[in-house]
Design a protein around this motif. Structure first.
Motif, PDB file in Angstrom:
ATOM      1  N   UNK A  33       0.839  -0.838   0.237  1.00 21.79           N
ATOM      2  CA  UNK A  33      -0.515  -0.008   0.305  1.00 21.79           C
ATOM      3  C   UNK A  33       0.930   1.314  -0.182  1.00 21.79           C
ATOM      4  N   UNK A  34       1.913   1.403   0.654  1.00 17.40           N
ATOM      5  CA  UNK A  34       2.872   2.523   0.878  1.00 17.40           C
ATOM      6  C   UNK A  34       3.523   2.247  -0.660  1.00 17.40           C
ATOM      7  N   UNK A  35       3.859   1.995  -1.235  1.00 21.28           N
ATOM      8  CA  UNK A  35       3.929   2.167  -2.742  1.00 21.28           C
ATOM      9  C   UNK A  35       3.815   2.473  -3.242  1.00 21.28           C
ATOM     10  N   UNK A  36       2.161   1.987  -3.650  1.00 25.45           N
ATOM     11  CA  UNK A  36       1.437   2.720  -4.489  1.00 25.45           C
ATOM     12  C   UNK A  36       0.663   3.703  -3.608  1.00 25.45           C
ATOM     13  N   UNK A  37       0.508   4.311  -2.507  1.00 25.54           N
ATOM     14  CA  UNK A  37       0.532   5.435  -2.260  1.00 25.54           C
ATOM     15  C   UNK A  37       1.802   6.408  -2.566  1.00 25.54           C
TER      16      UNK A  37
END
Length: 70
Positions: free
Chosen positions: A3-7
């Motif tokens: 999720x962090x990567x996509x954020x």
């Protein structure tokens, strides 16, 4: 974390003032593909990752490296 990567990708895109459609057009993808990448539901090819990074002015590590990966 995935999720962090996509954020990070979404933040980089919005900081450049680009919509999902703008980014998709610039990298030769569809808006739906960009949305799925940001949602963590699509694993893009290396070629697409590089195109996204060039367009956003960031590195692969900035957007796609997971420091927590084992």
């Amino acid at each position: 974390m995935r999720e962090e990567k996509n954020l990070r990708m979404k933040v980089a895109r919005t900081q450049r003032g680009l919509s999902q459609s703008d980014l998709a057009e610039a990298v030769g993808a569809t808006r739906q593909t960009i949305g799925l990448i940001e949602a963590g539901r699509y694993n893009p090819s290396l070629k697409l990752c590089v195109a996204i990074c060039k367009t956003l002015g960031v590195t692969l590590n900035d957007l796609f490296w997971d420091d927590d990966a084992s």
